[in-house]
Design a protein around this motif. Structure first.
Motif, mmCIF file in Angstrom:
data_model
loop_
_atom_site.group_PDB
_atom_site.id
_atom_site.type_symbol
_atom_site.label_atom_id
_atom_site.label_comp_id
_atom_site.label_asym_id
_atom_site.label_seq_id
_atom_site.Cartn_x
_atom_site.Cartn_y
_atom_site.Cartn_z
ATOM 1 N N PHE A 120 28.824 19.961 60.389
ATOM 2 C CA PHE A 120 27.756 19.380 60.140
ATOM 3 C C PHE A 120 26.432 20.261 60.991
ATOM 4 O O PHE A 120 26.794 20.281 62.193
ATOM 5 C CB PHE A 120 27.553 17.756 60.849
ATOM 6 C CG PHE A 120 26.144 17.305 60.568
ATOM 7 C CD1 PHE A 120 25.797 16.512 59.814
ATOM 8 C CD2 PHE A 120 25.219 17.435 61.676
ATOM 9 C CE1 PHE A 120 24.485 15.949 59.814
ATOM 10 C CE2 PHE A 120 24.020 16.768 61.739
ATOM 11 C CZ PHE A 120 23.625 16.007 60.586
ATOM 12 N N CYS A 121 25.541 20.742 60.564
ATOM 13 C CA CYS A 121 24.736 21.609 60.788
ATOM 14 C C CYS A 121 23.342 21.436 60.566
ATOM 15 O O CYS A 121 23.084 21.501 59.499
ATOM 16 C CB CYS A 121 24.972 23.051 60.695
ATOM 17 S SG CYS A 121 24.149 24.417 61.724
ATOM 18 N N ILE A 122 22.465 20.937 61.644
ATOM 19 C CA ILE A 122 21.001 20.894 61.183
ATOM 20 C C ILE A 122 20.271 21.721 62.028
ATOM 21 O O ILE A 122 20.374 21.986 63.108
ATOM 22 C CB ILE A 122 20.741 19.321 61.548
ATOM 23 C CG1 ILE A 122 18.963 18.914 61.105
ATOM 24 C CG2 ILE A 122 20.997 19.077 63.029
ATOM 25 C CD1 ILE A 122 18.870 17.280 61.333
ATOM 26 N N GLY A 123 19.215 22.206 61.128
ATOM 27 C CA GLY A 123 18.262 23.229 61.758
ATOM 28 C C GLY A 123 17.486 23.912 60.511
ATOM 29 O O GLY A 123 17.295 23.615 59.462
ATOM 30 N N GLN A 124 16.742 24.968 61.230
ATOM 31 C CA GLN A 124 15.999 25.775 60.169
ATOM 32 C C GLN A 124 16.780 26.971 59.541
ATOM 33 O O GLN A 124 17.604 27.383 60.275
ATOM 34 C CB GLN A 124 14.549 26.336 60.747
ATOM 35 C CG GLN A 124 13.768 27.049 59.954
ATOM 36 C CD GLN A 124 12.411 27.314 60.683
ATOM 37 O OE1 GLN A 124 12.625 27.637 61.702
ATOM 38 N NE2 GLN A 124 11.396 27.445 59.704
ATOM 39 N N LEU A 125 16.640 26.975 58.381
ATOM 40 C CA LEU A 125 17.708 28.069 57.697
ATOM 41 C C LEU A 125 16.802 29.448 58.098
ATOM 42 O O LEU A 125 15.593 29.583 57.696
ATOM 43 C CB LEU A 125 17.106 27.972 56.233
ATOM 44 C CG LEU A 125 18.065 28.661 55.175
ATOM 45 C CD1 LEU A 125 19.389 28.986 55.783
ATOM 46 C CD2 LEU A 125 17.845 28.359 53.728
ATOM 47 N N LEU B 191 11.402 23.683 55.458
ATOM 48 C CA LEU B 191 11.879 22.386 56.131
ATOM 49 C C LEU B 191 13.198 22.494 56.777
ATOM 50 O O LEU B 191 13.909 23.626 56.382
ATOM 51 C CB LEU B 191 12.207 21.528 54.602
ATOM 52 C CG LEU B 191 10.798 20.906 53.843
ATOM 53 C CD1 LEU B 191 11.284 20.607 52.647
ATOM 54 C CD2 LEU B 191 10.121 20.098 54.694
ATOM 55 N N ILE B 192 13.634 21.404 57.485
ATOM 56 C CA ILE B 192 14.805 21.397 58.054
ATOM 57 C C ILE B 192 15.961 21.140 57.179
ATOM 58 O O ILE B 192 15.515 20.395 56.267
ATOM 59 C CB ILE B 192 14.789 20.436 59.381
ATOM 60 C CG1 ILE B 192 13.658 20.819 60.195
ATOM 61 C CG2 ILE B 192 16.334 20.259 60.000
ATOM 62 C CD1 ILE B 192 14.063 22.212 61.094
ATOM 63 N N ILE B 193 17.048 21.712 57.349
ATOM 64 C CA ILE B 193 18.211 21.542 56.410
ATOM 65 C C ILE B 193 19.509 20.860 57.021
ATOM 66 O O ILE B 193 19.426 21.034 58.489
ATOM 67 C CB ILE B 193 18.746 22.603 55.665
ATOM 68 C CG1 ILE B 193 19.388 23.878 56.487
ATOM 69 C CG2 ILE B 193 17.506 23.199 54.706
ATOM 70 C CD1 ILE B 193 19.940 24.812 55.651
ATOM 71 N N ILE B 194 20.360 20.236 56.493
ATOM 72 C CA ILE B 194 21.582 19.866 57.076
ATOM 73 C C ILE B 194 22.540 20.382 56.062
ATOM 74 O O ILE B 194 22.614 20.128 54.815
ATOM 75 C CB ILE B 194 21.874 18.188 56.884
ATOM 76 C CG1 ILE B 194 20.556 17.837 57.777
ATOM 77 C CG2 ILE B 194 23.005 17.731 57.496
ATOM 78 C CD1 ILE B 194 20.517 16.335 57.751
ATOM 79 N N SER B 195 23.384 21.208 56.567
ATOM 80 C CA SER B 195 24.529 21.798 55.944
ATOM 81 C C SER B 195 25.954 21.177 56.521
ATOM 82 O O SER B 195 26.172 20.900 57.505
ATOM 83 C CB SER B 195 24.485 23.357 56.184
ATOM 84 O OG SER B 195 25.671 23.843 55.695
ATOM 85 N N SER C 221 22.505 31.268 57.717
ATOM 86 C CA SER C 221 22.514 31.127 59.216
ATOM 87 C C SER C 221 21.573 30.105 59.475
ATOM 88 O O SER C 221 20.364 30.397 58.830
ATOM 89 C CB SER C 221 22.174 32.453 59.764
ATOM 90 O OG SER C 221 23.263 33.353 59.512
ATOM 91 N N ILE C 222 21.880 29.149 60.223
ATOM 92 C CA ILE C 222 21.012 28.223 60.613
ATOM 93 C C ILE C 222 20.472 27.818 62.071
ATOM 94 O O ILE C 222 21.546 28.222 62.729
ATOM 95 C CB ILE C 222 21.448 26.875 60.393
ATOM 96 C CG1 ILE C 222 21.877 26.642 58.581
ATOM 97 C CG2 ILE C 222 20.583 25.493 60.590
ATOM 98 C CD1 ILE C 222 22.789 25.637 58.152
#
Length: 183
Positions: free
Chosen positions: A128-133, A114-118, A142-143
């Protein structure tokens, strides 16, 4: 609120499946999270977020950032409405996440694909980082970040565990947006 009292309240809300309003703080940052605590370890909670009487995605929150746990008359009213609307029936952990440490959390979330938001919500760092882990290291993740136009970065973005104040996954925003990504 003292740490022992926070821990006791988190335990109660988790075991009794009560709606909760959390005040989170780290440095100059202060924020609010609301929802249901689905699981807890000595260092983290798994929260299923709610907003406007809807069940949203999941958040991993470090307990050390939680400064207050609230369940007052207002929260009891929200809990009652959620129950009467049948929304509480939607509250459940769809994914088993080992909350032992950031590495175990990241491994389990990565396995979901799933896509994450860190996020680091501290005003001086504020990321704010959104993407695939993509990678999990001893002290960071790393995303593969994508921007507000859905364009994927060529390189991965690294986030140190010590800076993360909230890690979200399986929420509508990330799930829908991820369908429209491009290189």
């Amino acid at each position: 609120m003292k740490k022992e009292k926070i821990i006791a309240k988190l335990e109660k809300h988790c075991s009794e499946k009560l709606y909760v309003r959390l005040t989170r703080k780290k440095g100059g940052f202060q924020g609010i999270s609301t929802g249901f605590i689905l699981d807890k370890s000595p260092d983290f909670i798994l929260l299923q977020e709610t907003d406007d009487f809807r069940v949203l995605g999941y958040q991993i929150i470090p307990i050390q950032t939680i400064k207050h746990v609230r369940f007052n008359k207002n929260d009891k009213t929200i809990h009652r409405i959620l129950k009467e609307e049948g929304v509480i029936n939607e509250v459940k952990a769809k994914h088993k996440i080992d909350l032992t440490n950031w590495n175990s959390i990241a491994e389990d979330i990565k396995a979901t694909e799933l896509i994450i938001i860190s996020e680091c919500e501290h005003p001086k760092q504020n990321f704010f980082c959104i993407g695939q882990l993509k990678r999990i290291n001893k002290k960071s993740i790393s995303i593969r970040y994508f921007n507000a136009q859905g364009v994927l970065d060529k390189k991965n973005t690294k986030h140190k565990f010590k800076d993360i104040t909230k890690l979200s996954f399986d929420d509508r925003y990330a799930n829908v947006f991820s369908k429209y990504l491009r290189e």
